[in-house]
Every structure is written in C-alpha cells, then in structure tokens.
Design a protein around this motif. Structure first.
Motif, PDB file in Angstrom:
ATOM      1  N   ARG A 162      -5.938   2.528 -11.935  1.00 40.73           N
ATOM      2  CA  ARG A 162      -5.748   1.799 -10.680  1.00 40.73           C
ATOM      3  C   ARG A 162      -5.441   2.711  -9.501  1.00 40.73           C
ATOM      4  O   ARG A 162      -5.378   2.241  -8.355  1.00 40.73           O
ATOM      5  CB  ARG A 162      -4.614   0.777 -10.829  1.00 40.73           C
ATOM      6  CG  ARG A 162      -5.038  -0.509 -11.557  1.00 40.73           C
ATOM      7  CD  ARG A 162      -3.877  -1.483 -11.684  1.00 40.73           C
ATOM      8  NE  ARG A 162      -3.081  -1.546 -10.472  1.00 40.73           N
ATOM      9  CZ  ARG A 162      -1.758  -1.660 -10.449  1.00 40.73           C
ATOM     10  NH1 ARG A 162      -1.071  -1.695 -11.596  1.00 40.73           N
ATOM     11  NH2 ARG A 162      -1.098  -1.722  -9.309  1.00 40.73           N
ATOM     12  N   VAL A 163      -5.243   3.974  -9.742  1.00 44.77           N
ATOM     13  CA  VAL A 163      -4.971   4.908  -8.642  1.00 44.77           C
ATOM     14  C   VAL A 163      -6.296   5.313  -8.005  1.00 44.77           C
ATOM     15  O   VAL A 163      -7.197   5.830  -8.681  1.00 44.77           O
ATOM     16  CB  VAL A 163      -4.223   6.154  -9.131  1.00 44.77           C
ATOM     17  CG1 VAL A 163      -4.042   7.151  -7.982  1.00 44.77           C
ATOM     18  CG2 VAL A 163      -2.866   5.767  -9.717  1.00 44.77           C
ATOM     19  N   ARG A 164      -6.420   5.078  -6.717  1.00 44.69           N
ATOM     20  CA  ARG A 164      -7.636   5.471  -5.983  1.00 44.69           C
ATOM     21  C   ARG A 164      -7.505   6.912  -5.527  1.00 44.69           C
ATOM     22  O   ARG A 164      -6.561   7.249  -4.792  1.00 44.69           O
ATOM     23  CB  ARG A 164      -7.839   4.548  -4.778  1.00 44.69           C
ATOM     24  CG  ARG A 164      -9.104   4.875  -3.958  1.00 44.69           C
ATOM     25  CD  ARG A 164      -9.369   3.801  -2.921  1.00 44.69           C
ATOM     26  NE  ARG A 164      -8.437   3.837  -1.822  1.00 44.69           N
ATOM     27  CZ  ARG A 164      -8.742   4.252  -0.577  1.00 44.69           C
ATOM     28  NH1 ARG A 164      -9.966   4.680  -0.297  1.00 44.69           N
ATOM     29  NH2 ARG A 164      -7.833   4.223   0.380  1.00 44.69           N
ATOM     30  N   LEU A 165      -8.419   7.755  -5.955  1.00 41.51           N
ATOM     31  CA  LEU A 165      -8.395   9.164  -5.579  1.00 41.51           C
ATOM     32  C   LEU A 165      -9.296   9.392  -4.372  1.00 41.51           C
ATOM     33  O   LEU A 165     -10.475   9.058  -4.393  1.00 41.51           O
ATOM     34  CB  LEU A 165      -8.863  10.035  -6.745  1.00 41.51           C
ATOM     35  CG  LEU A 165      -9.003  11.538  -6.460  1.00 41.51           C
ATOM     36  CD1 LEU A 165      -7.633  12.155  -6.149  1.00 41.51           C
ATOM     37  CD2 LEU A 165      -9.648  12.249  -7.645  1.00 41.51           C
TER      38      LEU A 165
ATOM     39  N   GLU B  80       0.842  -1.195   0.000  1.00 40.39           N
ATOM     40  CA  GLU B  80       0.000   0.000   0.000  1.00 40.39           C
ATOM     41  C   GLU B  80       0.880   1.248   0.000  1.00 40.39           C
ATOM     42  O   GLU B  80       1.686   1.446   0.905  1.00 40.39           O
ATOM     43  CB  GLU B  80      -0.912   0.014   1.232  1.00 40.39           C
ATOM     44  CG  GLU B  80      -1.842  -1.189   1.354  1.00 40.39           C
ATOM     45  CD  GLU B  80      -3.018  -1.116   0.375  1.00 40.39           C
ATOM     46  OE1 GLU B  80      -3.266  -0.020  -0.162  1.00 40.39           O
ATOM     47  OE2 GLU B  80      -3.656  -2.164   0.162  1.00 40.39           O
ATOM     48  N   VAL B  81       0.712   2.071  -1.026  1.00 33.96           N
ATOM     49  CA  VAL B  81       1.455   3.331  -1.114  1.00 33.96           C
ATOM     50  C   VAL B  81       0.456   4.479  -1.138  1.00 33.96           C
ATOM     51  O   VAL B  81      -0.457   4.507  -1.969  1.00 33.96           O
ATOM     52  CB  VAL B  81       2.355   3.391  -2.365  1.00 33.96           C
ATOM     53  CG1 VAL B  81       3.158   4.694  -2.372  1.00 33.96           C
ATOM     54  CG2 VAL B  81       3.296   2.196  -2.421  1.00 33.96           C
ATOM     55  N   VAL B  82       0.643   5.422  -0.236  1.00 38.14           N
ATOM     56  CA  VAL B  82      -0.186   6.628  -0.190  1.00 38.14           C
ATOM     57  C   VAL B  82       0.623   7.804  -0.716  1.00 38.14           C
ATOM     58  O   VAL B  82       1.768   8.004  -0.306  1.00 38.14           O
ATOM     59  CB  VAL B  82      -0.680   6.917   1.245  1.00 38.14           C
ATOM     60  CG1 VAL B  82      -1.299   8.310   1.343  1.00 38.14           C
ATOM     61  CG2 VAL B  82      -1.687   5.862   1.686  1.00 38.14           C
TER      62      VAL B  82
ATOM     63  N   VAL C 222      -2.197   1.974  -4.993  1.00 36.90           N
ATOM     64  CA  VAL C 222      -1.860   3.395  -4.843  1.00 36.90           C
ATOM     65  C   VAL C 222      -3.100   4.197  -4.483  1.00 36.90           C
ATOM     66  O   VAL C 222      -4.135   4.107  -5.154  1.00 36.90           O
ATOM     67  CB  VAL C 222      -1.249   3.962  -6.142  1.00 36.90           C
ATOM     68  CG1 VAL C 222      -0.779   5.398  -5.911  1.00 36.90           C
ATOM     69  CG2 VAL C 222      -0.100   3.083  -6.635  1.00 36.90           C
ATOM     70  N   THR C 223      -2.981   4.995  -3.432  1.00 38.74           N
ATOM     71  CA  THR C 223      -4.033   5.922  -3.025  1.00 38.74           C
ATOM     72  C   THR C 223      -3.475   7.337  -3.098  1.00 38.74           C
ATOM     73  O   THR C 223      -2.448   7.633  -2.486  1.00 38.74           O
ATOM     74  CB  THR C 223      -4.517   5.641  -1.591  1.00 38.74           C
ATOM     75  OG1 THR C 223      -5.066   4.327  -1.529  1.00 38.74           O
ATOM     76  CG2 THR C 223      -5.576   6.652  -1.168  1.00 38.74           C
ATOM     77  N   LEU C 224      -4.141   8.187  -3.854  1.00 41.10           N
ATOM     78  CA  LEU C 224      -3.750   9.593  -3.969  1.00 41.10           C
ATOM     79  C   LEU C 224      -4.747  10.435  -3.182  1.00 41.10           C
ATOM     80  O   LEU C 224      -5.955  10.394  -3.456  1.00 41.10           O
ATOM     81  CB  LEU C 224      -3.739  10.025  -5.439  1.00 41.10           C
ATOM     82  CG  LEU C 224      -3.418  11.497  -5.721  1.00 41.10           C
ATOM     83  CD1 LEU C 224      -1.964  11.802  -5.388  1.00 41.10           C
ATOM     84  CD2 LEU C 224      -3.700  11.847  -7.176  1.00 41.10           C
TER      85      LEU C 224
END
Length: 402
Positions: free
Chosen positions: A67-70, A6-8, A31-33
């Motif tokens: 795939r990046v969760r905003l 998990e990368v924020v 990835v969560t942005l």
C-alpha cells in the motif's frame, strides 16, 4: 478527521522504509514514500560495493508494504504552511503529516583539494564511483597506494576490504584509530589491520591539510603518495529542512522534541540521521535509524488517533565493524552508547556482522508483511537524566540573564 489521512515520507532508507511500512497499520492512512532511487540501498554494505563483494541494493518490492506508493524523485522544498512538498521534476505532493527521513551523506571536507580529488563513500553512487577508480588503478600493490582518510567504522571497513584484495592501503586517522572503540578493542583492530597489510597513521600530525591528484599532505609535514584517495571523514545531512525555513541544529538536522515532532510544526516528524531530538541527537547509524523510524510512525499514528505521543527511548548495544570478509569486531557498549572493554572478534564476529546486515533487511520486510511488528529491546533511561540536567542548566542561565 474523515477520509484518508495522507502521510508523506521523505527518504527511503532504513528509517523511512520502516516508518512507511508501520503507518499502514491503519487502513485509512495513505502513505507516499519519496526517494531519489528506485531501489533500496543497504548502506551498511557500501564498503563491500567498493570491494566488489556486494551490490548493496534490494528491490523495494521486497521491503515495502504493497500500500505504500513509491515516488522516485527528489524533494526540493517543504511548504509547511501549505502542507505540501515540491520535487525536482516539478511535481508536488500534499500531506496531512510529513515524516522527514532524508538521512545523511558525505560532509563537506573543508580541506583544499579533498572535494576535487577525494572519493567519498557515503552513498551508493559514491561507492560505485570509487570502485571504478580502484579498478582503474594499477593492480600491483608496490605501484598503487590507496589512502583512506578517516578512521571511523567506514574508513576501517573500506581500508580492510581493499587490503584483503591485495591493495596497498594507508589509513590516515587524523587522531585515534576508531575513536568510538575502547582502547583494548582498538588494539585488537590495529592488529587485524596490520595483518592485512594496512599502514595505520594515527595520533598528532595525522590531520590532512591538503589533497592533490596523487598526494595527501599531513599536518605533521609529511606528504603521502596516493593513487586513489578515499574520504570517509564525517557525515553531513541535506539542507532541505533549513532551506525550507524549518529549525535545525548546527549540523542541519531537524530540531524536534522527544516525540520526534518538529519544534516548528506538529504535522512534521523526523526520523533517522536527520533528526535532532531536544538538540541532543543520537549516533548516526542504521542501529539508530530503525527504532527512530518506528517511533516517528507511532507519533503520527498517535496524533491521528488524538492520543498523546510517547517520548523516544532508544538504547544501544555497541558497534559492528567488518575487517575484511573473514573477520570483524563487535564492540559492546552500555545502553547509553558508551563503549566498554568487551568485544567479540574474528570469524565469529564476521558471522554476527553478516547476520546483522541480512537481519536488517528482514526486519523491513517483516514490518511490510506485518505492520507494527518491529520492536527494539534496548532502552536508555540515562537520556532522560541528561535532558533534565540540560534543561536545569538552561533555566539557571536564563535566570542569571534575567
């Protein structure tokens, strides 16, 4: 490590978006942005927001990998020992790695009345607020005066944008016009501003000492009438890192090593304006943010793969400054960001500036489509020499103290 890593990423600007997209090279990285706004802001166009020629926003769906969760929220605290962040909404997100890309905003003016009566232009909301104030001011140039304080690229671009619309503009430099510019290029910019009708006040006696509702007072004793005062003097960074107990430089940027890894925590990596590698930060700019964002992602990916991250090597080509919609200046520089006597001007430079602004958004979209594709051809080998000298001086000082 088993399962997803998990990368924020905190911050959805140029550095944060590029980093988030690049991290998706690995299928086992989630990835969560986290960003306060639901749209991407083209910060290099904020002077156009003030002038009304561009909205400066892009839908994140156009520049973010699917795939990046905003998460639209504001991080209020980083819990480094617990590997998590808390947000203004009360929510929390855990991480294995964190990329700190909170960017920069307006600096504290430190001048009486500036915060109350001045209009900064470092964020989208500030630019929109300034646009409203300009629209509300009398349209006759003889009646209304817009005073722009600060003669860096933002001040110059804002002054030129408004003057081209027929506004009566005074640019207060507080020193030299365009401090970054080579003297030869500075004279060219001054001629263009004069052609647009901008009154430029530079040199001794032009530091602002106070701002009121309708005046700007200078250190030389002069008081300028001002219907709208625009404040562009300097940038500051959010205090999130400092507030979270992480080591920062005097300006509040996160202190890192040359791989952009926090000096406090190997799980935290910085990018963009909020990073201070080796306490020797690079110029705050979109030009710097993109390669630093890519490098931050590469550092995290290297650590996930149990590989040794590389040191940064970011060089520069100069600076593009818009002078209204029909002209610009491209100040060229050496790779260590030292301006030289060479430049491109006029309509050709305006075309280069516009293509550069569009090209940056395309780079982000390309990285979303093909993660890992972004490259940066400008390198600065002099930085390593500067660091060696700095470390040698620090060792000598420590030896003398011992």
């Amino acid at each position: 490590m088993t399962g997803n890593t998990e990368v924020v990423v905190i911050g959805g600007g140029y550095a944060g978006v590029l980093a988030a997209n690049r991290l998706t090279q690995r299928d086992d990285v989630a990835v969560t942005l986290i960003n306060p706004r639901s749209t991407f802001v083209e910060r290099v166009r904020l002077h156009q927001v003030v002038g009304g020629s561009h909205a400066a926003v892009v839908d994140y769906r156009e520049v973010l990998h699917e795939r990046v969760r905003l998460v639209v929220d504001t991080v209020t605290r980083i819990d480094a020992p617990g590997r998590g962040v808390t947000m203004a909404s009360g929510g929390a997100v855990g991480y294995d790695y964190l990329i700190y890309a909170v960017g920069s905003g307006s600096a504290d003016p430190g001048v009486p009345g500036a915060a109350e009566f001045g209009y900064p232009v470092a964020t989208l909301e500030e630019a929109q607020r300034l646009r409203t104030a300009v629209d509300a001011a009398p349209a006759t140039a003889a009646v209304a005066v817009v005073v722009v304080v600060g003669a860096g690229s933002t001040g110059i671009e804002t002054a030129a944008e408004l003057a081209e619309q027929g506004r009566r503009v005074t640019l207060v430099c507080g020193g030299a016009l365009g401090p970054y510019l080579h003297p030869r290029v500075r004279r060219s910019v001054a001629r263009r501003l004069a052609k647009l009708g901008v009154t430029v006040l530079e040199g001794p006696g032009t530091k602002v000492t106070a701002v009121t509702r309708d005046t700007v007072r200078l250190s030389g004793g002069h008081t300028l009438p001002s219907t709208v005062t625009v404040w562009t003097a300097g940038f500051g960074v959010p205090d999130l890192a400092k507030h979270s107990g992480l080591s920062t430089d005097a300006a509040g940027r996160l202190l890192t090593d040359e791989t952009l890894t926090s000096v406090d925590d190997v799980r935290i990596v910085a990018a963009g304006d909020s990073a201070a590698p080796s306490d020797l930060p690079l110029r705050m700019s979109c030009q710097t943010a993109r390669p630093l964002g890519a490098h931050a992602a590469d550092t995290v990916l290297a650590r996930i793969a149990d590989a040794r991250p590389a040191a940064i090597n970011v060089g520069f080509f100069g600076q593009c400054i818009a002078l209204g919609r029909r002209a610009a200046t491209v100040q060229l520089s050496s790779k260590d960001d030292t301006a030289n006597k060479y430049s491109i001007g006029g309509r050709l430079a305006a075309g280069i500036k516009e293509r550069a602004c569009k090209g940056v958004v395309k780079e982000l979209a390309d990285e979303a489509r093909k993660p890992g594709s972004f490259t940066w051809q400008f390198k600065d080998d002099k930085r390593h020499q500067v660091l060696r000298t700095k470390r040698g001086q620090a060792s000598a000082t420590a030896g003398q103290a011992g």
